[in-house]
Scaffold this active site. Structure first.
Site, PDB file in Angstrom:
ATOM      1  CD  GLU A 142      -3.062  -1.095   2.207  1.00  0.00           C
ATOM      2  OE1 GLU A 142      -2.793  -0.393   3.246  1.00  0.00           O
ATOM      3  OE2 GLU A 142      -4.132  -1.816   1.928  1.00  0.00           O
ATOM      4  CD  GLU A 331      -3.874  -6.271   2.734  1.00  0.00           C
ATOM      5  OE1 GLU A 331      -4.704  -5.564   3.413  1.00  0.00           O
ATOM      6  OE2 GLU A 331      -2.721  -6.002   2.584  1.00  0.00           O
TER       7      GLU A 331
HETATM    8  C1  GAL Z   1      -4.440  -2.975   4.866  1.00  0.00           C
HETATM    9  C2  GAL Z   1      -2.942  -3.330   5.014  1.00  0.00           C
HETATM   10  C3  GAL Z   1      -3.014  -4.589   5.816  1.00  0.00           C
HETATM   11  C4  GAL Z   1      -3.768  -4.455   7.224  1.00  0.00           C
HETATM   12  C5  GAL Z   1      -5.377  -4.236   6.866  1.00  0.00           C
HETATM   13  C6  GAL Z   1      -6.225  -4.119   8.162  1.00  0.00           C
HETATM   14  O1  GAL Z   1      -4.665  -1.794   4.561  1.00  0.00           O
HETATM   15  O2  GAL Z   1      -2.485  -3.521   3.849  1.00  0.00           O
HETATM   16  O3  GAL Z   1      -1.598  -4.796   6.275  1.00  0.00           O
HETATM   17  O4  GAL Z   1      -3.248  -3.411   7.839  1.00  0.00           O
HETATM   18  O5  GAL Z   1      -5.312  -3.022   6.040  1.00  0.00           O
HETATM   19  O6  GAL Z   1      -7.499  -3.728   7.452  1.00  0.00           O
END
Ligand code: GAL
Ligand code: ZN
Length: 674
Positions: A142, A331
């Site tokens: 990110e 994710e």
């Molecule tokens: C994302 C991040 C992850 C984790 C996640 C939690 O933005 O890439 O590492 O922090 O959020 O929701």
């Protein structure tokens, strides 16, 4: 479509890993992302590497047939590195050094950090690029998150000066481009130029826009540093005796993030991915996309735990549009999160609904975040597929339910997402309007999102693409605010219209030049020949002031609020102002160009007004709609002959899709074959 999960073996005892791997396989997962924050475990002290634990974790996962996406760990430099080399630390817009103790505490322009990046990326690549289970790489994590896209340290100041020298060559050229005649800002030495922070009054918008561009370019260069290292290792693989697979390189983006030029970053990647957190985006990011009054009222018909499908869909479609190609969700929220306002609970069915939404939007893979809820660290209150105690959570149960429909998912995935409408997104226009919104509620993304929602409401798919995209396979292109009008874009859109396409340009288009100076031509500047109209007057309207509209287009009427432009011919008027100082002036015009046409829309429309215009245009352009009446909160997406119907509401809905009556329960997804 493949499913996977983000796993942090470094958070759990090694004795647990085999059971985790087995449970992953049993849930139908085939991908595991690893390692993106584990630099301190990989290199506990400078130059001392410890790969034993990662070797072991990868072996255990691979033994269950799982494939690995390995992260380069540069989003979280270890404490020893941050202490020994403090010039890696970023500086915020208040001039304060940001510290070690969370993540993303580094500056991409620090030569020291770049050197250590080269070391760790080379080491991890040398170690694992040959591993048959490692199918691809995620660079960093990110980029730009936690307000890190722009750093104001002394390394950045020097790099900015070099960037300016390369761009302008001479100080005279810079002074001319930046308009430094204003407020005595003429520069006589490159060293006089600083990053545009801590100024007493507002800085020069051209200076700031260049800093944004420079910052984005700095990330592109930093990403390239890592790509070059990975690529050189991958190229070595092509040796006949080594494994023949060709690992991919991607990074994970943030949907409608505004601080980096994702088009530039996407260019060098094999494919793009993004991190989808529907409930968090609905609570936090939606503010940037809706007018304040809409968010406050919220949308009562939506189930409380599914997020806002228009926001999620906008990010999916934007991500797909970056390369106009399939993407990954690297994710995917799979239960409640911890970083939002309410961190609402999630019910059975929501995770399956999100997975179908990603699939319907063209995702090739969905990787859930995270495997098991953490006992430690900032994310202790974040859920995973497994609960804290290791038992299956709500997301795991949804995964098991999805097993029966994996075949259907494959069938749908076999067809590309191929919308006939493109929405233009240009980060430079976004930045320039952000710097000078001129009206409290004028937001580039909000304006774009009005058109997006109108399209969704009509069941019309759209690609959100850069102005440089090949427009050949679209029938209609909407450019809500092509603010920094370039001759190149004017020519592209003119060719597109001449070839039979429909172009719809919105307010403030062509107001400026690509440098960010105001054009000295009649508005809309470079686009005025294309649209055959000129903006004779424009006004920003305060809340409570609005002008009536009159039009022959069905359902087009009501009020013009926020921003109004009075238009003059020769183009044909399709709507006029019916009250206020612009009375009887055109508010929407249409101009024939070759086999197609170009329209100019002179006010900032509501979703209903945008829908009326789009409906009128698509009917004439022969762009089919899957349904006449899509209930609010229901998304209908198209992949080949499949219409995917997704119900984000609290109610069972019955609607007619492709001529067939469909009933869809809350949080359910159904596929209708045309
Ligand atoms: C994302 C991040 C992850 C984790 C996640 C939690 O933005 O890439 O590492 O922090 O959020 O929701
Ligand atoms: Zn810096």
């Amino acid at each position: 479509m493949r499913l996977g999960v983000c796993y942090y073996p470094e958070h759990w005892p090694a004795e647990r890993w085999p059971l985790d791997a087995k449970l992953m396989r049993e849930a139908g997962l085939s991908l595991v992302r690893l390692g993106e924050f584990a630099w301190a475990q990989m290199e506990p002290a400078e130059g001392q590497f410890d790969w034993g634990w990662l070797d072991q974790a990868i072996e255990i996962l691979a033994a269950e047939g799982l494939q690995i996406v390995l992260g380069t760990p540069t989003a979280a430099p270890p404490a020893w590195l941050s202490k020994a080399y403090p010039d890696i630390l970023p500086v915020d817009a208040q001039g304060r050094v940001r510290r070690f103790g969370s993540r993303r505490h580094y500056c991409v322009n620090s030569p020291t950090y770049r050197r250590h990046t080269e070391r760790i990326v080379t080491a991890i690549a040398e170690r694992y690029v040959r591993h048959t289970a490692v199918i691809g790489w995620q660079i960093d994590n990110e980029f730009g998150c936690h307000d890190t896209a722009r750093c104001y340290c002394h390394n950045c100041a020097s790099a900015f000066r070099r960037w300016l020298q390369a761009r302008y060559n001479t100080l005279d050229a810079l002074n001319e481009a930046w308009g430094t005649a204003f407020w005595s800002q003429l520069y006589s030495d490159w060293e006089e130029i600083d990053p545009p922070i801590l100024t007493v009054a507002q800085p020069n918008p051209i200076h700031v826009l260049d800093y944004y561009r420079f910052s984005s370019d700095s990330y592109v260069a930093y990403q390239q540093l890592q790509i070059d290292i990975l690529k050189s290792q991958i190229t070595n693989l092509q040796h006949p005796t080594s494994n023949t697979q060709n690992p991919f390189i991607t990074t994970n983006f943030l949907g409608n993030f505004a601080d980096l030029d994702y088009h530039d970053l996407a260019g060098a990647l094999d494919f793009v991915s993004w991190d989808s957190y529907p409930t968090g985006y609905a609570e936090v990011v939606a503010r940037d996309l809706y007018e304040a009054k809409v968010v406050v009222k919220s949308q009562p018909q939506l189930a409380y735990d599914v997020g806002d499908p228009y926001v999620t869909g906008f990010c999916h479609d934007l991500t797909r549009g970056l390369k106009q190609a399939p993407f990954w969700v690297m994710e995917q929220q799979c239960g409640h999160i911890n970083w939002s306002v309410f961190n609402r609970g999630v019910n059975p069915g929501a995770v399956r609904l999100w997975t179908w939404h990603a699939l319907a939007s063209g995702a090739d893979a969905v990787v859930f975040f995270r495997w098991r809820a953490a006992l430690l660290g900032y994310e202790q209150l974040h859920s995973g597929l497994l609960r804290h105690d290791g038992s299956p959570g709500v997301g795991y149960a949804d995964l098991l339910n999805m097993q029966a429909e994996r075949k259907l998912m494959e069938q749908v995935s076999a067809h590309p997402v191929k919308p006939q409408i493109a929405l233009l997104l240009d980060y430079h226009d976004l930045w320039a309007t952000q710097l000078q919104p001129h009206h409290r509620d004028f937001s580039y993304y909000r304006h774009l999102f009005v058109f997006y929602r109108a399209l969704q409401q009509l069941g019309l798919g759209t690609d959100i693409v850069p102005p440089t995209a090949d427009l050949g396979h679209y029938k209609m292109v909407i450019a809500p605010t092509a603010f920094l009008g370039s001759d190149k874009l004017a020519a592209t859109l003119t060719d597109f219209a001449a070839g039979g396409g429909v172009v719809l340009l919105g307010v403030r288009s062509g107001f400026k030049t690509p440098t960010n100076r105001v054009t000295d031509q009649p508005l809309p500047g470079v686009f005025r020949h294309l649209v055959g109209a000129t903006v004779t007057e424009w006004q920003s309207l305060p809340p409570g002031v609005s002008f009536d509209l009159a039009s022959e287009i069905p359902n087009l009427g009501g009020l013009a609020e926020t921003w109004v432009e009075a238009l003059g011919g020769p183009a044909e008027p399709l709507a006029r102002y019916a009250s206020g100082p612009f009375t009887s002036h055109a508010a929407l015009t249409e101009n024939g160009i070759g086999d197609g046409r170009a329209l100019y829309l002179g006010w900032y429309p509501t979703v209903e007004q945008a829908a009326a215009i789009i409906q009128y245009l698509t009917a004439r352009a022969g762009i089919p709609r899957p349904a006449d009446d899509i209930p609010p909160g229901v998304v209908v997406a198209q992949r080949g002959p499949h219409s995917i119907v997704l119900n984000f509401t609290n109610d069972t809905i019955t609607t007619t899709i492709q001529g067939q009556s469909v009933t869809v329960a809350p949080r359910d997804a159904q596929v209708v074959l045309a």
